[in-house]
Design an enzyme around this catalytic site. Structure first.
Site, PDB file in Angstrom:
ATOM      1  N   ASP A  94       0.866  -1.176   0.000  1.00  0.00           N
ATOM      2  CA  ASP A  94       0.000   0.000   0.000  1.00  0.00           C
ATOM      3  C   ASP A  94       0.906   1.230   0.000  1.00  0.00           C
ATOM      4  OD1 ASP A  94      -2.165  -1.676   0.238  1.00  0.00           O
ATOM      5  OD2 ASP A  94      -2.844  -0.900   2.172  1.00  0.00           O
ATOM      6  N   HIS A 151       4.844  -7.522  -0.084  1.00  0.00           N
ATOM      7  CA  HIS A 151       4.414  -8.811  -0.630  1.00  0.00           C
ATOM      8  C   HIS A 151       4.978  -9.008  -2.039  1.00  0.00           C
ATOM      9  CE1 HIS A 151       1.202  -9.743   2.452  1.00  0.00           C
ATOM     10  NE2 HIS A 151       1.540  -8.493   2.755  1.00  0.00           N
ATOM     11  N   SER A 257       8.591   4.015   4.748  1.00  0.00           N
ATOM     12  CA  SER A 257       9.749   4.081   3.874  1.00  0.00           C
ATOM     13  C   SER A 257       9.322   3.878   2.426  1.00  0.00           C
ATOM     14  CB  SER A 257      10.813   3.064   4.287  1.00  0.00           C
ATOM     15  OG  SER A 257      12.049   3.410   3.707  1.00  0.00           O
TER      16      SER A 257
END
Length: 297
Positions: A94, A151, A257
């Site tokens: 995200d 992921h 980050s």
């Protein structure tokens, strides 16, 4: 003019502060289990950033033993469904697209008017070749309110991991516009995989107050935020090799980050219409594989 001056002061301050010391103190603070303090930190953070806890597998703020457990919380799989096309390249996190495009003559766009090299990002020796010249790149920024697990964009076999010690500048838009070679000078973890799109790289870039980067196969890689030379791990191709399915968790950050994804030329394309500043979510389609790889994971 005032904003420009404020931006310059913000960048200058980052050169002066003890980046590693502050990040290590934040790492310790994020793991304090004393209930009054950890509850205060978690609740204030959730309120300030308007965290939607209905997405989390554990929606009860009081259930988290410390701030880091809350910050790296798992989300319910159904809220981030994976694009069903097996050839689709999934968004790994995200976040928001900082930059996206083509790698031209070893150069990646960092910000308007500011580029840096893939060679330096991957911590390669001068003249050492890589498979990404002419390929595609995407830089995705994770804000403090985002889900902070990374992921897999495709099924992949792990080939190599490199930990590169470095600075811990902020990775927000102001710093990206003002600090040369930002992503190639910050501490980072480079993960290279063989996939259906050929070799790909996912680079997890550390930043100020990012007190931990870890992977599912190696555990916590940093801290400590030490200096010295990069450390490299090469993984054997045998029945014990590490394979991760598309959508599977690869690793995670403590605090916000950036993740940079590199793809080889002629094997993948980004979808039309993706733009700088666009919000993206884990599992959505960013592009497509153009051809299968004979050695793909």
């Amino acid at each position: 003019m005032l904003r420009s001056l404020a931006d310059r002061l913000f960048i200058t301050l980052q050169y002066l502060i003890p980046q590693r010391w502050l990040s290590e103190r934040m790492y310790q603070l994020a793991r304090i289990e004393w209930r009054p303090l950890k509850t205060l930190i978690i609740r204030q953070f959730a309120r300030h950033y308007q965290i939607d806890m209905q997405l989390a597998q554990q929606p009860d703020l009081d259930a988290y033993p410390h701030f880091n457990a809350f910050f790296t919380r798992a989300i319910r799989p159904e809220v981030r469904p994976l694009d069903p096309d097996p050839a689709a390249i999934l968004c790994p996190v995200d976040g928001a697209i900082s930059q996206i495009g083509t790698i031209t003559e070893d150069q990646i766009i960092q910000a308007k008017g500011r580029d840096y090299s893939v060679t330096s990002l991957l911590a390669l020796a001068p003249g050492e070749l890589h498979p990404f010249a002419g390929g595609r790149f995407a830089t995705i920024y994770l804000s403090p309110r985002d889900y902070h697990r990374i992921h897999m964009p495709l099924d992949g076999r792990l080939d190599q991991m490199i930990h590169v010690p470095g600075q811990l500048f902020s990775v927000n838009a102001v710093t990206a516009a003002g600090v040369p070679n930002l992503f190639a000078r910050n501490e980072r973890l480079i993960c290279r995989f063989e996939t259906a799109a050929g070799p790909i790289a996912l680079i997890l870039v550390g930043a100020i107050f990012v007190g931990g980067i870890e992977t599912v196969w190696a555990g916590e890689v940093t801290p400590p935020h030490a200096g010295g030379e990069p450390q490299r791990w090469d993984y054997e191709v045998d029945e014990q090799c590490i394979r991760l399915e598309r959508g599977a968790e690869l690793g995670r950050f403590n605090l916000g980050s950036t993740v940079i994804m590199l793809l080889p030329p002629g094997r993948a394309e980004w979808d039309a219409g993706l733009s700088v500043g666009e919000r993206v979510q884990l599992g959505q389609r960013l592009g497509i594989c153009l051809a299968p790889s004979e050695s793909g994971g």
